[in-house]
Design an enzyme around this catalytic site. Structure first.
Site, short mmCIF file in Angstrom:
data_model
loop_
_atom_site.label_atom_id
_atom_site.label_comp_id
_atom_site.label_asym_id
_atom_site.label_seq_id
_atom_site.Cartn_x
_atom_site.Cartn_y
_atom_site.Cartn_z
N GLN A 181 0.83 -1.22 0.00
CA GLN A 181 0.00 0.00 0.00
C GLN A 181 0.86 1.27 0.00
O GLN A 181 0.46 2.30 -0.53
CB GLN A 181 -0.91 0.02 1.23
N ASP A 232 -6.88 1.06 12.27
CA ASP A 232 -8.07 0.28 11.86
C ASP A 232 -9.03 0.08 13.01
O ASP A 232 -10.25 -0.05 12.80
CB ASP A 232 -7.65 -1.07 11.28
O1 MRU Z 1 -5.55 -3.68 4.56
P1 MRU Z 1 -5.81 -2.21 4.38
O2 MRU Z 1 -5.11 -1.62 3.21
O3 MRU Z 1 -7.28 -1.89 4.40
O4 MRU Z 1 -5.18 -1.57 5.68
C1 MRU Z 1 -5.27 -0.18 5.85
C2 MRU Z 1 -4.54 0.33 7.02
O5 MRU Z 1 -4.01 -0.41 7.83
C3 MRU Z 1 -4.59 1.81 7.24
O6 MRU Z 1 -3.42 2.27 7.84
C4 MRU Z 1 -5.77 2.14 8.17
O7 MRU Z 1 -6.95 1.57 7.67
C5 MRU Z 1 -5.95 3.58 8.35
S1 MRU Z 1 -6.72 4.32 6.95
C6 MRU Z 1 -7.00 5.94 7.21
#
Ligand code: MRU
Length: 355
Positions: A200, A241
């Site tokens: 990401q 999250d």
């Molecule tokens: O697996 P993902 O890409 O959904 O994980 C996202 C994250 O861990 C982000 O850091 C988190 O959701 C914060 S988003 C503002």
């Protein structure tokens, strides 16, 4: 947020999502016209990031309502017909609490419309999803305004995963702090962890910061501790999250080692998140469900196998950083400081007393 790109938008009775699986190479969108398509989009990571999947799930509930409303009956009948869709949306991914938070909010709206004709209840759900969407953008902008205060005039900020406009309805949380600081006239350089295994950081954080003209340098996750030790980083800011009532914070796998390294080298470690990411029903982080994703994310690189046949794999997608390692949580109501258990409780009391 520049007009040149969007994370999600509601248009023509459909949820349009920028397909994050294909970034940065291809900029294309996916249109979801049913609740089941929204569930699939969340599970397949077309849209990801805690606030963005919450907003998407709210539109998923609205799509389910619109599909079922033309049958006659009341809001209560509609709720019964929608229940499978609502359950599937709530369970689409387990760790980010924004998903359940948004679905709960839609269900309260639906319950309030129990005696209304189904078509009016469906219209109320569309309005609720749009409100959740707008509130998320406003919360991220407020996080940016508050967060600018923790950023020195010339700063290098290290971040992990993507907690940007792509992970929210726009502007971002950790990257909201970056954007808020830039708008307040700070000179900011971002160091982005690539964020194995789903990348990401490399694919999304680097892409959106480049789009906004904010300087960004990409590093391998394993390089972060060395840069912290060399004094190359002024502060670490990550998203979340799910935050438990005591401040323990679940975020993308690799966040916890970053916090350990930051503590070792005296670099402040901040979390940026809206209050919709806080789960006051969980006393501490040990109770946060951690998503385990498929083995292929570890066994393969771009479809090519990189590990021997038959090897065992663990692929937890999130980890939990203890509250004691967090200098503050930047929220839409201000920066919450330790002891986080107390400041979180006070923040929720303040919100309750205003509403
Ligand atoms: O697996 P993902 O890409 O959904 O994980 C996202 C994250 O861990 C982000 O850091 C988190 O959701 C914060 S988003 C503002």
């Amino acid at each position: 947020m520049p007009a040149s790109w969007f994370t999600l938008r509601w248009e023509g009775g459909a949820l349009h999502l920028l397909d994050q699986r294909r970034l940065p190479l291809v900029e294309t969108e996916v249109a979801c016209r049913t609740a089941r398509q929204v569930v699939e989009a969340i599970q397949e990571m077309v849209v990801r990031g805690a606030p963005a999947i919450g907003v998407s799930a709210a539109y998923g509930v609205a799509l389910s309502a619109l599909a079922h409303a033309p049958l006659s009956g009341s809001g209560e009948d509609l709720a019964r017909r929608m229940s499978d869709d609502v359950r599937a949306l709530r369970l689409a991914r387990p760790t980010a609490v924004n998903l359940a938070w948004a679905v709960d909010r839609c269900e309260r709206t639906l319950a309030a419309e129990a005696a209304s004709p189904a078509s009016l209840a469906a219209a109320a759900l569309v309005r609720e999803a749009v409100a959740i969407h707008d509130e998320d953008v406003a919360a991220c902008r407020a996080i940016g305004r508050h967060g600018a205060g923790i950023v020195p005039q010339r700063a290098t900020i290290l971040t992990h995963c993507n907690a940007g406009g792509l992970a929210t309805a726009g502007y971002g949380t950790a990257l909201g702090v970056v954007r808020g600081a830039v708008e307040a006239g700070r000179e900011v350089n971002v160091i982005a962890d690539e964020t194995r295994p789903f990348l990401q950081g490399a694919r999304l954080t680097a892409w959106e910061l480049q789009k906004d003209g904010i300087p960004v340098t990409l590093i391998a996750d394993v390089a972060a501790a060395s840069l912290l030790r060399r004094g190359d980083v002024d502060l670490v800011v990550v998203g979340a999250d799910r935050i438990a009532a005591n401040g323990d914070t679940a975020n993308k796998i690799g966040t916890y080692p970053l916090a350990l390294a930051a503590r070792e080298h005296g670099v402040p470690f901040y979390v940026a998140a809206p209050l919709s990411t806080v789960d006051m029903t969980l006393a501490n982080g040990s109770m946060i469900p951690i998503e385990e994703r498929g083995a292929d994310e570890i066994l393969q690189l771009f479809g090519t196998r990189v590990a021997p046949e038959g090897v065992g794999v663990r692929n937890p997608a999130f980890d939990v950083t203890p509250a004691a390692m967090i200098a503050g949580i930047v929220t839409e109501v201000g920066i919450l400081r330790p002891p986080l258990e107390v400041s979180l409780r006070d923040a929720f009391r303040g919100v309750a007393s205003r509403s």
